[in-house]
Design a protein around this motif. Structure first.
Motif, PDB file in Angstrom:
ATOM      1  N   ASP A   1      -3.382   6.454  -5.344  1.00  0.00           N
ATOM      2  CA  ASP A   1      -3.345   5.680  -4.105  1.00  0.00           C
ATOM      3  C   ASP A   1      -3.256   4.205  -4.471  1.00  0.00           C
ATOM      4  O   ASP A   1      -4.172   3.662  -5.110  1.00  0.00           O
ATOM      5  CB  ASP A   1      -4.595   5.960  -3.272  1.00  0.00           C
TER       6      ASP A   1
ATOM      7  N   ASN B   1      -5.167  12.085  -7.614  1.00  0.00           N
ATOM      8  CA  ASN B   1      -4.553  11.579  -6.387  1.00  0.00           C
ATOM      9  C   ASN B   1      -4.354  10.071  -6.525  1.00  0.00           C
ATOM     10  O   ASN B   1      -5.321   9.304  -6.541  1.00  0.00           O
ATOM     11  CB  ASN B   1      -5.431  11.886  -5.176  1.00  0.00           C
TER      12      ASN B   1
ATOM     13  N   ASN C   1       0.448   5.692  -0.634  1.00  0.00           N
ATOM     14  CA  ASN C   1      -0.212   6.902  -1.111  1.00  0.00           C
ATOM     15  C   ASN C   1       0.814   7.724  -1.878  1.00  0.00           C
ATOM     16  O   ASN C   1       1.706   8.330  -1.287  1.00  0.00           O
ATOM     17  CB  ASN C   1      -0.794   7.713   0.056  1.00  0.00           C
TER      18      ASN C   1
ATOM     19  N   ASP D   1       0.852  -1.187   0.000  1.00  0.00           N
ATOM     20  CA  ASP D   1       0.000   0.000   0.000  1.00  0.00           C
ATOM     21  C   ASP D   1       0.891   1.241   0.000  1.00  0.00           C
ATOM     22  O   ASP D   1       1.882   1.301   0.728  1.00  0.00           O
ATOM     23  CB  ASP D   1      -0.914   0.033   1.223  1.00  0.00           C
TER      24      ASP D   1
END
Length: 235
Positions: free
Chosen positions: A223, A221, A185, A183
Motif C-alpha cells: 500500500d 499487501n 493500493n 496513493d
C-alpha cells in the motif's frame, strides 16, 4: 506466506542504511506473468535486496531487510515488443558442431511491459546473522564499508532493476528529491523467494535427489501512501 507488519523492532545487531537508485527502464516481473511479462508499478523488496547485494554482500555475516521504498519519479508504463525464440538451447548438445536452432522456425514476438525513467530510494537494515561471532564481525565496520562503496560507486557486479537488461545506477541519498504525492493500493505483491537466513546455494539440478529446496516464497499487501511503501519485517 503472508507477512505481518511490525515497524518498531529494535536490535543492536541491525543498523539502518539508505541509497538512491535510478535508471532508464525497469521491469519487476509479476510472478503470474509467464510468456509475455508484466511489471509491478513499483520495485519488489527482493529486487531491492538484489541491488544491495550487488553493491556489498557477505551472506555468512549479514543480510539486508528492506524496510521502506520511496517512489521519486512519476510511474510511467511502456510496452516493448521483442524478438525471441520459443526453444531453449540444450547445453548438452552445444559442443556438437552440427547443433543449431532454426531462428526462422522458432521465431516469435512477445510484448513485455516496462517502467521508464525510474527513480527510487531504498531504506533497509543490515542485520547480522544468527550465532555470528561479534568479536570477529563488527557491525559498525560493515556499515562503514557499505557506505564507502556507495559513495565511490563500487559494486561486485552491475546492479539491475528487475532484469539484467535494465541497468541500475546508485548513489548516496539526494535529499533534494522527495517522493511523489500519490496513493495507490498495489495489492498482493511478492516479498521474496528465498529464506534470507538460509545461506545454502540454490541447487537447480534436474535430479530431484540432488536438488536442495531453499526457496521460501512470501507475499505482502503493498500500500503506497504519498509515494512511500512501508515494508513489513520478516525477521
Amino acid at each position: 506466506m503472508f507477512l505481518n507488519t511490525n515497524f518498531n523492532q529494535q536490535n543492536i545487531n541491525r543498523h539502518p542504511i539508505c541509497i538512491d537508485i535510478w535508471g532508464d527502464y525497469a521491469m519487476f516481473t509479476r510472478p503470474e506473468s509467464k510468456v509475455e511479462r508484466t511489471t509491478y508499478p513499483v520495485p519488489t523488496p527482493s529486487a531491492c535486496r538484489g541491488i544491495l547485494n550487488a553493491i556489498y554482500s557477505k551472506p555468512i555475516e549479514f543480510y539486508y531487510q528492506i524496510t521502506q521504498i520511496d517512489v521519486m519519479n512519476p510511474i510511467h508504463v511502456t510496452t516493448i515488443t521483442k524478438n525471441e525464440l520459443q526453444q531453449v538451447a540444450d547445453n548438452s548438445k552445444i559442443k556438437n558442431n552440427d547443433y543449431s536452432i532454426d531462428a526462422n522456425k522458432y521465431h516469435t514476438q512477445r510484448v513485455s511491459s516496462y517502467l521508464s525513467n525510474v527513480y527510487y530510494r531504498i531504506h533497509a537494515e543490515i542485520i547480522l546473522c544468527d550465532n555470528i561471532d561479534t568479536t570477529h564481525v563488527n557491525l559498525k565496520s560493515i556499515v562503514s564499508q557499505f557506505n564507502r562503496r556507495v559513495a565511490n560507486g563500487k559494486c561486485f557486479y552491475q546492479p539491475y532493476l528487475g532484469t539484467r537488461e535494465c541497468i541500475c545506477y546508485f548513489s548516496e541519498p539526494d535529499m533534494s528529491h522527495v517522493p511523489i504525492d500519490l496513493d495507490m493500493n498495489i495489492g498482493t505483491m511478492l516479498y521474496d523467494v528465498f529464506d534470507l537466513k538460509n545461506n545454502k546455494p540454490l541447487n537447480t539440478s534436474k535430479s530431484k535427489s540432488q536438488r536442495n529446496i531453499c526457496t521460501d516464497v512470501s507475499f505482502f499487501n503493498a500500500d503506497m501512501k504519498h509515494g512511500v511503501i512501508k515494508i513489513p519485517r520478516k525477521y
